[in-house]
Design a protein around this motif. Sequence first.
Motif, PDB file in Angstrom:
ATOM      1  N   PHE A  59    -108.853 108.211 -17.527  1.00 59.74           N
ATOM      2  CA  PHE A  59    -108.142 109.480 -17.494  1.00 59.74           C
ATOM      3  C   PHE A  59    -108.974 110.621 -18.057  1.00 59.74           C
ATOM      4  O   PHE A  59    -108.643 111.774 -17.862  1.00 59.74           O
ATOM      5  CB  PHE A  59    -106.821 109.373 -18.252  1.00 59.74           C
ATOM      6  CG  PHE A  59    -105.851 108.430 -17.606  1.00 59.74           C
ATOM      7  CD1 PHE A  59    -105.010 108.879 -16.607  1.00 59.74           C
ATOM      8  CD2 PHE A  59    -105.801 107.105 -17.971  1.00 59.74           C
ATOM      9  CE1 PHE A  59    -104.115 108.025 -15.990  1.00 59.74           C
ATOM     10  CE2 PHE A  59    -104.899 106.249 -17.361  1.00 59.74           C
ATOM     11  CZ  PHE A  59    -104.061 106.694 -16.375  1.00 59.74           C
ATOM     12  N   GLN A  94    -109.392 112.134 -21.014  1.00 63.78           N
ATOM     13  CA  GLN A  94    -108.608 113.203 -21.625  1.00 63.78           C
ATOM     14  C   GLN A  94    -109.177 113.785 -22.904  1.00 63.78           C
ATOM     15  O   GLN A  94    -109.140 114.975 -23.096  1.00 63.78           O
ATOM     16  CB  GLN A  94    -107.216 112.667 -21.910  1.00 63.78           C
ATOM     17  CG  GLN A  94    -106.440 112.480 -20.618  1.00 63.78           C
ATOM     18  CD  GLN A  94    -104.997 112.821 -20.805  1.00 63.78           C
ATOM     19  OE1 GLN A  94    -104.453 112.522 -21.849  1.00 63.78           O
ATOM     20  NE2 GLN A  94    -104.402 113.437 -19.832  1.00 63.78           N
ATOM     21  N   GLY A 123     -96.253 100.363 -17.883  1.00 59.05           N
ATOM     22  CA  GLY A 123     -96.884 101.689 -17.866  1.00 59.05           C
ATOM     23  C   GLY A 123     -96.161 102.708 -17.001  1.00 59.05           C
ATOM     24  O   GLY A 123     -95.090 102.422 -16.446  1.00 59.05           O
ATOM     25  N   ILE A 124     -96.767 103.885 -16.867  1.00 59.79           N
ATOM     26  CA  ILE A 124     -96.074 105.021 -16.250  1.00 59.79           C
ATOM     27  C   ILE A 124     -95.712 104.767 -14.788  1.00 59.79           C
ATOM     28  O   ILE A 124     -94.713 105.278 -14.299  1.00 59.79           O
ATOM     29  CB  ILE A 124     -96.909 106.320 -16.383  1.00 59.79           C
ATOM     30  CG1 ILE A 124     -96.060 107.560 -16.095  1.00 59.79           C
ATOM     31  CG2 ILE A 124     -98.109 106.322 -15.441  1.00 59.79           C
ATOM     32  CD1 ILE A 124     -96.045 108.538 -17.201  1.00 59.79           C
ATOM     33  N   TYR A 144     -95.246 111.154 -13.826  1.00 61.78           N
ATOM     34  CA  TYR A 144     -95.612 111.800 -15.097  1.00 61.78           C
ATOM     35  C   TYR A 144     -94.476 112.679 -15.614  1.00 61.78           C
ATOM     36  O   TYR A 144     -94.350 112.890 -16.820  1.00 61.78           O
ATOM     37  CB  TYR A 144     -96.918 112.592 -14.936  1.00 61.78           C
ATOM     38  CG  TYR A 144     -98.077 111.647 -14.813  1.00 61.78           C
ATOM     39  CD1 TYR A 144     -98.729 111.183 -15.946  1.00 61.78           C
ATOM     40  CD2 TYR A 144     -98.463 111.142 -13.570  1.00 61.78           C
ATOM     41  CE1 TYR A 144     -99.741 110.253 -15.847  1.00 61.78           C
ATOM     42  CE2 TYR A 144     -99.474 110.209 -13.457  1.00 61.78           C
ATOM     43  CZ  TYR A 144    -100.113 109.772 -14.598  1.00 61.78           C
ATOM     44  OH  TYR A 144    -101.109 108.847 -14.503  1.00 61.78           O
ATOM     45  N   SER A 169    -100.433 100.877 -21.807  1.00 55.97           N
ATOM     46  CA  SER A 169    -100.474 102.310 -21.508  1.00 55.97           C
ATOM     47  C   SER A 169     -99.242 103.063 -22.048  1.00 55.97           C
ATOM     48  O   SER A 169     -99.071 103.106 -23.259  1.00 55.97           O
ATOM     49  CB  SER A 169    -100.681 102.516 -20.015  1.00 55.97           C
ATOM     50  OG  SER A 169    -101.235 103.792 -19.815  1.00 55.97           O
ATOM     51  N   PRO A 190    -101.187 108.852 -23.869  1.00 55.63           N
ATOM     52  CA  PRO A 190    -101.018 110.044 -24.720  1.00 55.63           C
ATOM     53  C   PRO A 190     -99.614 110.220 -25.305  1.00 55.63           C
ATOM     54  O   PRO A 190     -99.403 111.136 -26.102  1.00 55.63           O
ATOM     55  CB  PRO A 190    -101.348 111.206 -23.767  1.00 55.63           C
ATOM     56  CG  PRO A 190    -102.168 110.597 -22.691  1.00 55.63           C
ATOM     57  CD  PRO A 190    -101.666 109.207 -22.525  1.00 55.63           C
ATOM     58  N   LEU A 206    -108.443 106.935 -22.140  1.00 52.75           N
ATOM     59  CA  LEU A 206    -107.331 106.960 -23.084  1.00 52.75           C
ATOM     60  C   LEU A 206    -107.680 106.316 -24.429  1.00 52.75           C
ATOM     61  O   LEU A 206    -106.835 106.234 -25.316  1.00 52.75           O
ATOM     62  CB  LEU A 206    -106.098 106.269 -22.491  1.00 52.75           C
ATOM     63  CG  LEU A 206    -105.500 106.899 -21.233  1.00 52.75           C
ATOM     64  CD1 LEU A 206    -104.190 106.209 -20.860  1.00 52.75           C
ATOM     65  CD2 LEU A 206    -105.263 108.393 -21.404  1.00 52.75           C
ATOM     66  N   HIS A 266    -108.780 101.035 -16.968  1.00 53.11           N
ATOM     67  CA  HIS A 266    -107.339 101.120 -17.237  1.00 53.11           C
ATOM     68  C   HIS A 266    -106.615 100.194 -16.261  1.00 53.11           C
ATOM     69  O   HIS A 266    -106.031 100.652 -15.277  1.00 53.11           O
ATOM     70  CB  HIS A 266    -106.896 102.582 -17.068  1.00 53.11           C
ATOM     71  CG  HIS A 266    -105.580 102.890 -17.709  1.00 53.11           C
ATOM     72  ND1 HIS A 266    -105.405 102.928 -19.071  1.00 53.11           N
ATOM     73  CD2 HIS A 266    -104.351 103.146 -17.184  1.00 53.11           C
ATOM     74  CE1 HIS A 266    -104.146 103.219 -19.350  1.00 53.11           C
ATOM     75  NE2 HIS A 266    -103.491 103.342 -18.218  1.00 53.11           N
TER      76      HIS A 266
HETATM   77  C1  FER Z   1    -101.351 111.023 -19.304  1.00 52.14           C
HETATM   78  C2  FER Z   1    -102.274 110.080 -18.896  1.00 52.14           C
HETATM   79  C3  FER Z   1    -101.868 108.765 -18.692  1.00 52.14           C
HETATM   80  C4  FER Z   1    -100.009 110.638 -19.537  1.00 52.14           C
HETATM   81  C5  FER Z   1     -99.624 109.327 -19.328  1.00 52.14           C
HETATM   82  C6  FER Z   1    -100.551 108.385 -18.899  1.00 52.14           C
HETATM   83  C7  FER Z   1     -97.811 111.302 -20.063  1.00 52.14           C
HETATM   84  C8  FER Z   1    -100.061 107.021 -18.682  1.00 52.14           C
HETATM   85  C9  FER Z   1    -100.729 106.079 -17.986  1.00 52.14           C
HETATM   86  C10 FER Z   1    -100.134 104.735 -17.762  1.00 52.14           C
HETATM   87  O1  FER Z   1     -99.029 104.451 -18.243  1.00 52.14           O
HETATM   88  O2  FER Z   1    -100.796 103.951 -17.076  1.00 52.14           O
HETATM   89  O3  FER Z   1    -101.694 112.309 -19.515  1.00 52.14           O
HETATM   90  O4  FER Z   1     -99.149 111.607 -19.950  1.00 52.14           O
END
Ligand code: FER
Length: 287
Positions: free
Chosen positions: A23, A25, A93-94, A142, A182, A209, A241, A269
């Motif tokens: 990512f 970041q 995860g997300i 997100y 994550s 994050p 991350l 990831h």
């Molecule tokens: C972000 C980058 C990654 C973020 C969440 C994730 C909420 C989550 C990644 C995952 O769960 O795989 O900026 O912001």
Amino acid sequence: MTIAAMALAICAANAQPGGMGGFGQRPQIDVTFNPYVEAPAGFDVERPGIDRGTLELVEYKSEFVGTVRKATVYLPPKYDASKKYPVLYLLHGIGGDEREWLQGVPNIIMDNLYADGKAAEMIIVMPNGRAQENDRAEGNVYATAPAFAAFEHDLLGDLIPFIEGKYNVYTDKMHRAIAGLSMGGGQSLNFGLGHMDVFAYVGGFSSAPNTNTPEVLIPDVEKTKAENKLLWMVCGSKDGLMYNSSRLKAFCDEHGVPCTLIEYPDGEHNFVVWKYGLFNFAQLIFK
Ligand code: FER
């Protein structure tokens, strides 16, 4: 969209000079990692002739969300309803839901650990960590980040009581663990360290994050030292991350809080790192 595709999309959106992968970041910070020990070949491959656990899908009524929600449950080999078990809550995860962890073959990893006598018998609960009415991973996932924070209420108020009513499980902190990948790693660190009276064992794999700052996670160093029994993290060396894990590790080292952070070599990831996380974390809990 798959996690990998999302990672690429976000990586492209956040691309920074110097290319950190994943990512991309935040900058990496100085930290001393714990030694990486490779998992044995075949740890995640179905082994013939061993006892197997079972997977089932359960549904529970969530007062918090106001819906009936789903969770995947792994019961260990030779599960015996007359015996009491500890519980690991394992979060996705997300881009995932209550089925995402199945990509990481937790049943196979655990069956193999049990065949080798390497883990305490436990039930693993893989819930849906997006606590909102539509909890499917669709649209702009997100934008659902607030529902990952809200899951704290569904977990503590609805899911844990449901699991403790349905299964013959221990109900004290020494028999509850929480870990995740994550966004689920961030949730595990936030909820696990935020509720040390509920969870003694906490794991974060490639935490996202949503992970609170160390000062928020550990407002009272002495209390955490006394009450947390395991704080264990892993993150891929190529995962942008890493910052979320490494700043917590640096804080713990500075304040003398026992904490593990393993840097998975060339790790990205993905489930290579998360399977390794489960394989190791599962061997350290409830012992
Ligand atoms: C972000 C980058 C990654 C973020 C969440 C994730 C909420 C989550 C990644 C995952 O769960 O795989 O900026 O912001």
